[in-house]
Write a protein that holds these residues in place. Sequence first.
Motif, PDB file in Angstrom:
ATOM      1  N   MET A 455       0.892  -1.217  -0.147  1.00  0.00           N
ATOM      2  CA  MET A 455      -0.007  -0.081  -0.081  1.00  0.00           C
ATOM      3  C   MET A 455       0.814   1.304  -0.218  1.00  0.00           C
ATOM      4  N   PRO A 456       0.769   2.305  -0.776  1.00  0.00           N
ATOM      5  CA  PRO A 456       1.485   3.441  -1.008  1.00  0.00           C
ATOM      6  C   PRO A 456       1.620   4.127   0.216  1.00  0.00           C
ATOM      7  N   GLN A 457       0.564   4.188   1.026  1.00  0.00           N
ATOM      8  CA  GLN A 457       0.710   4.832   2.490  1.00  0.00           C
ATOM      9  C   GLN A 457       0.864   3.933   3.556  1.00  0.00           C
ATOM     10  N   GLY A 458       1.120   2.773   3.353  1.00  0.00           N
ATOM     11  CA  GLY A 458       1.449   1.797   4.462  1.00  0.00           C
ATOM     12  C   GLY A 458       0.308   1.658   5.508  1.00  0.00           C
ATOM     13  N   ILE A 459       0.793   1.653   6.807  1.00  0.00           N
ATOM     14  CA  ILE A 459      -0.027   1.881   7.980  1.00  0.00           C
ATOM     15  C   ILE A 459      -0.960   3.120   8.136  1.00  0.00           C
ATOM     16  N   ASP A 460      -0.674   4.101   7.302  1.00  0.00           N
ATOM     17  CA  ASP A 460      -1.517   5.383   7.158  1.00  0.00           C
ATOM     18  C   ASP A 460      -2.445   5.239   6.065  1.00  0.00           C
ATOM     19  N   THR A 461      -2.729   4.179   5.580  1.00  0.00           N
ATOM     20  CA  THR A 461      -3.749   3.975   4.509  1.00  0.00           C
ATOM     21  C   THR A 461      -5.238   4.024   5.116  1.00  0.00           C
ATOM     22  N   LYS A 462      -6.156   4.836   4.538  1.00  0.00           N
ATOM     23  CA  LYS A 462      -7.231   5.012   4.773  1.00  0.00           C
ATOM     24  C   LYS A 462      -8.146   3.857   4.648  1.00  0.00           C
ATOM     25  N   VAL A 463      -8.892   3.264   5.573  1.00  0.00           N
ATOM     26  CA  VAL A 463      -9.540   2.001   5.237  1.00  0.00           C
ATOM     27  C   VAL A 463     -11.024   2.126   4.565  1.00  0.00           C
ATOM     28  N   GLY A 464     -11.598   3.353   4.626  1.00  0.00           N
ATOM     29  CA  GLY A 464     -12.933   3.918   4.324  1.00  0.00           C
ATOM     30  C   GLY A 464     -14.021   3.544   5.378  1.00  0.00           C
ATOM     31  N   GLU A 465     -15.326   3.820   5.082  1.00  0.00           N
ATOM     32  CA  GLU A 465     -16.272   3.613   6.071  1.00  0.00           C
ATOM     33  C   GLU A 465     -16.439   2.080   6.113  1.00  0.00           C
ATOM     34  N   ARG A 466     -16.397   1.605   7.415  1.00  0.00           N
ATOM     35  CA  ARG A 466     -16.592   0.338   7.859  1.00  0.00           C
ATOM     36  C   ARG A 466     -15.322  -0.556   7.132  1.00  0.00           C
ATOM     37  N   GLY A 467     -14.327  -0.147   6.621  1.00  0.00           N
ATOM     38  CA  GLY A 467     -13.271  -0.829   5.957  1.00  0.00           C
ATOM     39  C   GLY A 467     -13.705  -1.467   4.846  1.00  0.00           C
ATOM     40  N   LEU A 468     -14.426  -0.423   3.951  1.00  0.00           N
ATOM     41  CA  LEU A 468     -14.893  -1.125   2.688  1.00  0.00           C
ATOM     42  C   LEU A 468     -13.863  -0.974   1.703  1.00  0.00           C
ATOM     43  N   SER A 469     -12.657  -0.345   1.853  1.00  0.00           N
ATOM     44  CA  SER A 469     -11.389  -0.339   0.856  1.00  0.00           C
ATOM     45  C   SER A 469     -10.704  -1.610   1.075  1.00  0.00           C
ATOM     46  N   LEU A 470     -10.997  -2.473   1.961  1.00  0.00           N
ATOM     47  CA  LEU A 470     -10.178  -3.544   2.413  1.00  0.00           C
ATOM     48  C   LEU A 470     -11.005  -4.936   2.007  1.00  0.00           C
ATOM     49  N   SER A 471     -10.225  -5.706   1.688  1.00  0.00           N
ATOM     50  CA  SER A 471     -11.053  -7.099   1.296  1.00  0.00           C
ATOM     51  C   SER A 471     -11.574  -7.812   2.815  1.00  0.00           C
ATOM     52  N   GLY A 472     -12.278  -8.881   2.758  1.00  0.00           N
ATOM     53  CA  GLY A 472     -12.768  -9.456   3.846  1.00  0.00           C
ATOM     54  C   GLY A 472     -11.625  -9.931   4.768  1.00  0.00           C
ATOM     55  N   GLY A 473     -10.599 -10.559   4.061  1.00  0.00           N
ATOM     56  CA  GLY A 473      -9.559 -11.319   4.722  1.00  0.00           C
ATOM     57  C   GLY A 473      -8.689 -10.251   5.396  1.00  0.00           C
ATOM     58  N   GLN A 474      -8.652  -9.179   4.787  1.00  0.00           N
ATOM     59  CA  GLN A 474      -7.841  -7.799   5.170  1.00  0.00           C
ATOM     60  C   GLN A 474      -8.374  -7.344   6.487  1.00  0.00           C
ATOM     61  N   LYS A 475      -9.536  -6.887   6.400  1.00  0.00           N
ATOM     62  CA  LYS A 475     -10.407  -6.646   7.395  1.00  0.00           C
ATOM     63  C   LYS A 475     -10.262  -7.539   8.658  1.00  0.00           C
ATOM     64  N   GLN A 476     -10.372  -8.782   8.615  1.00  0.00           N
ATOM     65  CA  GLN A 476     -10.208  -9.665   9.522  1.00  0.00           C
ATOM     66  C   GLN A 476      -8.918  -9.795  10.443  1.00  0.00           C
ATOM     67  N   ARG A 477      -7.810  -9.435   9.529  1.00  0.00           N
ATOM     68  CA  ARG A 477      -6.479  -9.491  10.068  1.00  0.00           C
ATOM     69  C   ARG A 477      -6.254  -8.213  10.844  1.00  0.00           C
ATOM     70  N   VAL A 478      -6.749  -7.115  10.243  1.00  0.00           N
ATOM     71  CA  VAL A 478      -6.730  -5.753  11.047  1.00  0.00           C
ATOM     72  C   VAL A 478      -7.414  -5.794  12.379  1.00  0.00           C
ATOM     73  N   ALA A 479      -8.478  -6.468  12.225  1.00  0.00           N
ATOM     74  CA  ALA A 479      -9.389  -6.542  13.372  1.00  0.00           C
ATOM     75  C   ALA A 479      -8.530  -7.431  14.618  1.00  0.00           C
ATOM     76  N   LEU A 480      -7.719  -8.549  14.008  1.00  0.00           N
ATOM     77  CA  LEU A 480      -6.980  -9.595  14.986  1.00  0.00           C
ATOM     78  C   LEU A 480      -5.735  -8.765  15.472  1.00  0.00           C
ATOM     79  N   ALA A 481      -5.234  -7.889  14.575  1.00  0.00           N
ATOM     80  CA  ALA A 481      -4.086  -7.166  15.155  1.00  0.00           C
ATOM     81  C   ALA A 481      -4.562  -6.390  16.298  1.00  0.00           C
ATOM     82  N   ARG A 482      -5.753  -5.544  16.191  1.00  0.00           N
ATOM     83  CA  ARG A 482      -6.165  -4.819  17.100  1.00  0.00           C
ATOM     84  C   ARG A 482      -6.320  -5.443  18.307  1.00  0.00           C
TER      85      ARG A 482
END
Length: 576
Positions: A455-482
Amino acid sequence: MSLKIIYPYIQKHKYKIIAGIIIVLIVDFFQLLIPYAVKQAIDIITYNIDDYSKVYKYGIFIMAAGILMTFLRYWWRIFLLGTSRYLEKGVRSDLFRHVLLLDSAFFDRTRTGDIMTHATSDITHIRMAVGVGLVAFVDSVLLGSVTIGIMLYINFKLALLSFIPMPMIVIMAKILGKKMHDFHNDAQASFSKLTESIRESFVGIKVIKIFNFEKYIQSRVFIFCDEYFGKSLKRAYVNAVIKPLMVFFLNLSLFIIIFYGGYLVMENKFTAGDLVAFTQYLSLLAWPMIALGWMVNLIERGLASLQRINGIIETQPYVKDDKDSVGIDSVEKLDFINTSFSYDNKKNCIENINFSCKKGDFIGITGPPGSGKSSLVSLFPRFYKINEGSICINSKDIEKIKLESLRSKISFMPQESFLFSGTIKENILLGREYNEKNFNSIIEDCGLKSTISEMPQGIDTKVGERGLSLSGGQKQRVALARTLYQEKDIIILDDPVSQIDTDTANFIIKGIKKRALGKMLIIVSHRISVISEADNILVLKNGNIDACGDHHRLMEENNFYREMYKIQKFEKLDES
């Protein structure tokens, strides 16, 4: 009707309110003097009863009074309407703070649209009632009563005749005020439905588009829109009637003044100045009378909205601390003892659950869809109150443990991977202190390192409302990291890798186990490979524990577990 919601803010700003009311009274005082000055000037011009130069003095007085009233009106708006803004902000904050304290059961039975309506338009109506309504009340009562007294003093009989239509205004205000209250309640309820329907449409926009449901959703929203329009129109009809009727009755009074007052002037029993002053005092009386209807409208709306807000503020959570609740320092042991739970207090979705685990244990939970897996793990952090039995930590009932203390020991990842609008970094930290070493380690263990590096902006990438810019698996991994970012005694993960491919899932599970060393790890999963190394695996069926044991024992004794394992093994071979 309880006013305790707004009382603290009225008490806090009481001096501003008093100052505002005093300024309103000063403005009203000058308004009452102006007709008298006009009367004197007209009588001088008409009858030459005094020095003509005094006309200029009265003119200068009227102009000066107008300038002063303009200045004072600015300040009473600052004091009174400004205070109502502080009240609006405070009540909205109190409402939000209270809603955050309510348990999951409240949100299960309450539409989001209802809460949004309470937090927006209802609070606006309360602000209008307290701010503008207070000014209208002062004008209606004080300016109106003093004006009536002056009119009676100038000519008692003419005043009484001009007041004949006035009782109709009071009767009308009472009847229409009740209707306004009822119609406003109905309109606000319809507005809640409309808000919720629109919110759902935007949240589920992808589902709507893929199934070509646009026409259906549009017709559904339009039904709620028409319902709100119809009920708002009833409220508007009542509102539209109030002012014209008041003007009509005031015009009747004006007709009486002109007809009978003119006769008195012609009979030299009344001066022309008196007649003009009388009509001006009637004009002054017109505002309190109109303000009365406006005030009734505002106050009825405000009271209806206050009643709705009170309904939420007075709602108490079922799950809350007892007066003898205590904190805990650590979690050594967890016991479910004859635990049963029901969402509706009718049919149990969790029935007579008994199991124990201790620090360092890895517990797996599986079972067919609807067997109660997510419901079971939602009882650990006390999202809901159990119906029967008990759940104990360190042999102490969790209902006797302070909620904040209990939840500070639990890392919980729900089945739905919800992300807030913001960056990946913000979603993982959620206000917690940033530790670069720990953050990077979490990113790697959750299989996010390569994804974020692309991702060009790395960890500062905007995920959009409810994480719509990420795939289901990516959202799940971000939630797991949290969930894993902060170390806690109990780690509960509800289907943490359901949307992730098998190889990545296995890599992530290894990272989770590494981080869970010395902690209590509980994982819910349909994938047998995820929980096969657990110390104890619970197989749920219809809310009961159908079987329990380690992987080898369940392979021998439980048909569901054995068949699921075989099916998933074959699926993995097919993927290969």
